[in-house]
Design a protein around this motif. Structure first.
Motif, PDB file in Angstrom:
ATOM      1  N   LYS A 394      71.265  28.452 -12.129  1.00 23.83           N
ATOM      2  CA  LYS A 394      70.051  29.017 -12.702  1.00 23.83           C
ATOM      3  C   LYS A 394      70.363  29.901 -13.929  1.00 23.83           C
ATOM      4  CE  LYS A 394      65.516  29.882 -11.153  1.00 23.83           C
ATOM      5  NZ  LYS A 394      64.571  30.014 -10.070  1.00 23.83           N
ATOM      6  N   ASP A 395      71.464  30.653 -13.829  1.00 30.41           N
ATOM      7  CA  ASP A 395      71.777  31.563 -14.940  1.00 30.41           C
ATOM      8  C   ASP A 395      72.282  30.809 -16.175  1.00 30.41           C
ATOM      9  OD1 ASP A 395      74.257  31.230 -13.172  1.00 30.41           O
ATOM     10  OD2 ASP A 395      75.119  32.175 -14.965  1.00 30.41           O
ATOM     11  N   GLN A 396      72.511  29.513 -16.039  1.00 23.81           N
ATOM     12  CA  GLN A 396      72.895  28.722 -17.221  1.00 23.81           C
ATOM     13  C   GLN A 396      71.679  28.145 -17.959  1.00 23.81           C
ATOM     14  OE1 GLN A 396      75.872  26.192 -14.836  1.00 23.81           O
ATOM     15  NE2 GLN A 396      76.803  26.263 -16.881  1.00 23.81           N
ATOM     16  N   LEU A 397      70.507  28.194 -17.322  1.00 25.57           N
ATOM     17  CA  LEU A 397      69.323  27.549 -17.902  1.00 25.57           C
ATOM     18  C   LEU A 397      68.626  28.465 -18.904  1.00 25.57           C
ATOM     19  CD1 LEU A 397      67.765  25.864 -14.724  1.00 25.57           C
ATOM     20  CD2 LEU A 397      69.384  24.921 -16.384  1.00 25.57           C
ATOM     21  N   ILE A 398      68.733  28.114 -20.162  1.00 26.63           N
ATOM     22  CA  ILE A 398      68.053  28.888 -21.206  1.00 26.63           C
ATOM     23  C   ILE A 398      66.605  28.435 -21.300  1.00 26.63           C
ATOM     24  CG2 ILE A 398      68.010  29.342 -23.695  1.00 26.63           C
ATOM     25  CD1 ILE A 398      71.083  28.735 -23.599  1.00 26.63           C
ATOM     26  N   LEU A 399      66.378  27.185 -21.022  1.00 23.93           N
ATOM     27  CA  LEU A 399      65.027  26.608 -21.110  1.00 23.93           C
ATOM     28  C   LEU A 399      64.940  25.516 -20.050  1.00 23.93           C
ATOM     29  CD1 LEU A 399      62.467  26.374 -23.212  1.00 23.93           C
ATOM     30  CD2 LEU A 399      63.609  24.242 -23.819  1.00 23.93           C
TER      31      LEU A 399
END
Lengths: 466, 466
Positions: A394-399
């Protein structure tokens, strides 16, 4: 574009929060309200019953005027990849259409005139679209209807009114060499605001893109060409940006890149020189793997997409009805860019992708672009980086949003749009068809037409600076 | 390109006078000598007698392998200009070929490995050509011959060996969407110099271009992409340049231009959006205005060009003979750029020209590009600026030479290449299809493939800095 401080106007439009005409909340409510007022009925009908259309001897679908668009069969021959030959239906629309946004400066802020537009294929029937969407058939009045709203502003635009004016491609898997004129003009005269139109700031449109299926593909492609950093003076504006925004700004201004532009051009030249793509028309009734019934042109294995004929009735302030073919996807799509900081600068992991309808063999595409349902479970069946994207934390998802394809041609087609930040240990070395590009390099390619495909542009347009 | 002082090498190659391997005089003598040693016999033969070729049912000409190139008929429909529909034969060669020059640094100077190459259509049979000219058929050995000389250097080139690598177009009136890979590589290993090859400096090649028909089109197009100012450090090199060279240098480095690049792109986008160009294949036997005999496909009015079949015998160290079609022009051609200083900076008067074989509708062409014999005497029959060019005073002529088209496809075709300096009172306002561009803007377009047509590139390559 003459420079009467367009920089400040666009920066303000991107970063200033309040819009005295409509708050972002009001704009969202407006779309909800318009959706409530509008009733769209789509009835699947036999191709032969589509009024205004005829079925060719070979099964192809044509507008009676001979213009507008048609559905025809193509035979594809290529020496690229593992499948070197296939046939498929494709949308043929050789004319260049306008996708135009009219802008105007009001009190130092540039406002974009956006339309709440109904398209038969839209998931939520009303989406935010450019001021003007017009095919050449539209504006040369093949339909004998009235001239599209605001067309004259675009036709009469002078060089000093032009903010952006590029030819850009549409989906290469669905359209044969289709291009649109993506244009933003800035006018100084008074503009009548018609009922379905609203002034929006650039920041508001980008915020609305964070909602699923609210901002249509045409808006996204036009805005993707606007290189924000061309209009930002670091001294007065960076402070209004988020950390990520400042990093994207840096990536779009720096000349410090993992590969030089000469290397990038050579990489793409090599791919275009190595692989051939030959397209010829074929009978739609003689496409192996496809079946053509009265009601649809579809794959026997249920994959990819099918062509259907629909009767559309839109009840609104007035009632409009017409018939047309639509392309219906059989699976959900995935369009994802991996980004990674290299030497402190964000780089995008760009793929060179061959699609049968491409104007120039390969276009630059997101890291992963595929139909998810069509991907097998074996490692060799999966596109490169597919698992990495789908397993991102989740913390890798910018968009992470769902975005629609154009509802005038596609029936409820949406793609998951993802921007994924790579882990630190993500490899710099890439397979041959991939490269790392700064945002600056992406914009340099974008400026010269047809390099970035529409899926890549959709993702670029969603980059948020706030 | 890794920068082990490539700047100095190229500057030296452009400006340093002596070449220890061959003086310019020796190179000229070498070509004269090679011409004396070679005997080229071209015999016009019926198409049906061309060994290795067959005539299709519709009159089209094909190589037995199904590859190489073919002559086919096309039907052209466009809404541009006064003639909106015609048919003509065209060369179809869908593969991307290599036009490659191998370079190597020797004692601080970059040397270009050039070939004395015989082509059947050459006016003087031997011309100076790139290290490598190879179609994909050549290097994938459709001819089952031996692999072209030096091919492996190009196939194995790594990013750090690439000086230039671009896809560029060929004549849009004669080829259907033909492109070549224009590539310059720099190697560090020892290179065997085969008998027909010589090391030349860039300055020498440019000097040889001042002679008629000595440097072939393929050399000119490859060298046109080399933006000299990328390699020149003003401090140490400008003093070696002529006044004109320094002015050209300024034009290719400045951002001070009459029109911005956004204006130029918008101008071209507008033309590409306004006008359609539809090409379909047609029977070569059903082209109005053309007659197809056993011996030639020619216009009834004797205009433009004709297709002939030839048997070629080249006697040299060994004898080679083969048959092939050639395209023979019916008139001499004229390719001319007007240049004018605007605000102290040289600008080129560039034309957007629609030709039926263009990859993307319009390409950027010289101010005037036409067949002189086909031009009428009435003012309205003459291309814009035609009279201005032909009436230019001697002191306005910066360049005036005859240059050949590619002798592998064209029979003794040459164009007069002119660079004309405009008078001070030459108008800045231009007709809609014309624009003023700095050399810097021309190179920016050139980098992104298919923008500058081959006639424009030929003229750009001839710019002399000495």
């Amino acid at each position: 574009m003459s420079a009467n401080n367009i920089e400040a106007m666009i920066t303000n439009s991107l970063l200033v929060d309040n819009n005295p005409f409509n708050s972002t909340e009001e704009l969202k409510n407006w779309i909800v309200q318009r959706n409530g007022e509008v009733k769209v009925e789509i009835e699947k009908i036999p191709f032969a019953d589509m009024k205004g259309w005829y079925v060719g001897l070979d099964g192809s679908l044509h507008h009676d005027s001979g213009r507008f668009f048609s559905i025809q069969g193509i035979d594809v021959q290529t020496d690229y990849g593992s499948v070197n030959s296939w046939r498929q239906p494709i949308i043929i629309q050789p004319e260049v259409g306008y996708l135009g946004i009219l802008t105007k400066e009001i009190n130092g802020i540039l406002y974009f005139l956006m339309q709440a537009k109904i398209e038969p294929g839209n998931i939520n029937c009303v989406q935010i679209s450019p001021t003007l969407q017009a095919t050449k058939s539209n504006y040369s009045r093949v339909h004998a209807g009235k001239s599209p709203n605001y067309l004259d502003y675009f036709i009469n635009a002078k060089p000093e009114n032009i903010v952006l004016d590029q030819l850009q491609s549409e989906q290469g898997g669905r359209f044969l060499r289709k291009r649109n004129r993506n244009i933003i003009i800035k006018v100084d005269v008074d503009v009548d605001i018609l009922p379905d139109y609203r002034w929006m700031t650039l920041g508001q449109i980008k915020e609305l893109m964070l909602s699923d299926n609210l901002v249509n593909m045409d808006t996204r492609t036009v805005l993707s060409g606007l290189k924000i950093s061309d209009y930002v003076s670091p001294i007065d504006s960076l402070s209004g940006m988020s950390d990520f925004g400042r990093n994207m700004f840096l990536s779009s201004t720096t000349n410090h890149s993992f590969k030089s532009i000469i290397d990038q051009l050579s990489w793409l030249t090599n791919l275009k020189a190595l692989y051939d793509l030959h397209i010829t028309k074929c009978d739609i009734n003689s496409m192996p793997g496809w079946k053509n019934t009265d009601l649809e042109i579809a794959r026997e294995d249920g994959n990819y997409f099918k062509v259907i004929g629909v009767s559309v009735t839109i009840s609104n302030r007035e009632i409009a009805s017409w018939c047309q073919p639509l392309v219906q996807p059989m699976q959900e799509g995935l369009c994802a860019f991996i980004v990674k900081k290299i030497d402190g600068i964000y780089h995008f992991l760009v793929q060179a992708k061959l699609e049968c309808g491409n104007f120039d063999v390969f276009e630059l595409a997101p890291t992963v672009q595929c139909l998810t349902g069509a991907v097998g479970n074996q490692a060799h069946e999966k596109p490169d980086f597919y698992d990495y994207i789908l397993n991102a934390r989740k913390d890798q998802l910018i968009l992470d949003t769902m975005q629609s394809e154009e509802g005038g041609r596609f029936y409820q087609e949406q793609n998951r749009n993802l921007l994924v930040e790579a882990d630190e240990n993500f490899p710099l070395n890439l397979p041959p068809r991939f490269t790392w590009m700064t945002l600056n390099q992406i914009y340099e390619f974008m400026r010269f037409n047809n390099y970035l495909n529409i899926q890549a542009r959709s993702l670029i347009s969603a980059i948020s600076y706030k």
